[in-house]
Design an enzyme around this catalytic site. Sequence first.
Site, PDB file in Angstrom:
ATOM      1  N   HIS A  67       0.827  -1.217   0.000  1.00 17.53           N
ATOM      2  CA  HIS A  67       0.000   0.000   0.000  1.00 17.53           C
ATOM      3  C   HIS A  67       0.855   1.257   0.000  1.00 17.53           C
ATOM      4  CE1 HIS A  67      -3.099  -2.885   0.893  1.00 17.53           C
ATOM      5  NE2 HIS A  67      -4.004  -1.951   0.721  1.00 17.53           N
ATOM      6  N   PRO A  68       0.439   2.232  -0.806  1.00 18.26           N
ATOM      7  CA  PRO A  68       1.167   3.504  -0.804  1.00 18.26           C
ATOM      8  C   PRO A  68       0.843   4.289   0.456  1.00 18.26           C
ATOM      9  CG  PRO A  68      -0.822   3.721  -2.116  1.00 18.26           C
ATOM     10  CD  PRO A  68      -0.764   2.282  -1.666  1.00 18.26           C
ATOM     11  N   GLU A  87      -9.462   7.287  -3.898  1.00 20.46           N
ATOM     12  CA  GLU A  87      -9.709   7.191  -2.455  1.00 20.46           C
ATOM     13  C   GLU A  87      -8.993   8.316  -1.698  1.00 20.46           C
ATOM     14  OE1 GLU A  87     -10.060   2.369  -3.009  1.00 20.46           O
ATOM     15  OE2 GLU A  87      -8.230   3.224  -2.186  1.00 20.46           O
ATOM     16  N   CYS A 122      -8.925   2.755   5.570  1.00 22.24           N
ATOM     17  CA  CYS A 122      -9.847   2.905   4.441  1.00 22.24           C
ATOM     18  C   CYS A 122     -10.195   4.389   4.289  1.00 22.24           C
ATOM     19  CB  CYS A 122     -11.104   2.071   4.696  1.00 22.24           C
ATOM     20  SG  CYS A 122     -12.308   2.219   3.370  1.00 22.24           S
TER      21      CYS A 122
HETATM   22  N1  LIG Z   1      -1.898   3.697   3.223  1.00 23.32           N
HETATM   23  C1  LIG Z   1      -3.218   3.617   2.931  1.00 23.32           C
HETATM   24  O1  LIG Z   1      -4.071   3.516   3.789  1.00 23.32           O
HETATM   25  N2  LIG Z   1      -3.519   3.630   1.619  1.00 23.32           N
HETATM   26  C2  LIG Z   1      -4.797   3.604   1.156  1.00 23.32           C
HETATM   27  N3  LIG Z   1      -5.997   3.661   1.855  1.00 23.32           N
HETATM   28  C3  LIG Z   1      -6.979   3.708   0.942  1.00 23.32           C
HETATM   29  O2  LIG Z   1      -8.181   3.782   1.189  1.00 23.32           O
HETATM   30  N4  LIG Z   1      -6.460   3.654  -0.319  1.00 23.32           N
HETATM   31  C4  LIG Z   1      -5.106   3.599  -0.240  1.00 23.32           C
HETATM   32  O3  LIG Z   1      -4.285   3.560  -1.117  1.00 23.32           O
END
Ligand SMILES: NC(=O)N[C@H]1NC(=O)NC1=O
Length: 172
Positions: A67-68, A87, A122
């Site tokens: 995840h970024p 998001e 989220c």
């Molecule tokens: N780090 C992180 O929570 N990344 C994210 N959260 C989200 O809802 N989309 C993402 O890329």
Amino acid sequence: MDIATVNALPYEDFVDILGNVVEKCPIITAAVWSGRPFLSLAALEAAISEFIDALPESGKEGILRCHPDLAGRDLQSGSLTRESHEEQAGSGMNALNSGEASRMARLNQEYKERFGFPFVICARMNDKENILRQLSARCQNERAVERACGIEEVKKICHLRLQSIVLTDNKL
Ligand SMILES: NC(=O)N[C@H]1NC(=O)NC1=O
């Protein structure tokens, strides 16, 4: 697309269309394809959840590491996935003032140094104030608690991404 259409997809198309429901983890989508036919969207989502839950802790941390950062390097350079960009923009991550941006960067860094994986939440279920509050609070957790917390957030993100691709019965 309804669940019957999803069930009829060859695996190449299934992975093309659903491969990013867990961020940058198309292997999960590719793995659950063999569980077709899914009776409902909820059944597909449950198969993904079960796959994740069966992974060793190192695998769960690996998912988090795909995840970024929120409001991080990839957002600045425009290299987020389409889903992640929507998001992050939706929760105001691209419109932080300079105080918020530096607080986010400092806490993200502190979190990563403490746990060895990024803070995941989220974004579509939270606004920027809430994200900053959670980030600060979760920095205090134990590693195992935080790993589980991050994975629950991954499942929420997956739930919303699936809903935007696959029609649920009440939308048919
Ligand atoms: N780090 C992180 O929570 N990344 C994210 N959260 C989200 O809802 N989309 C993402 O890329």
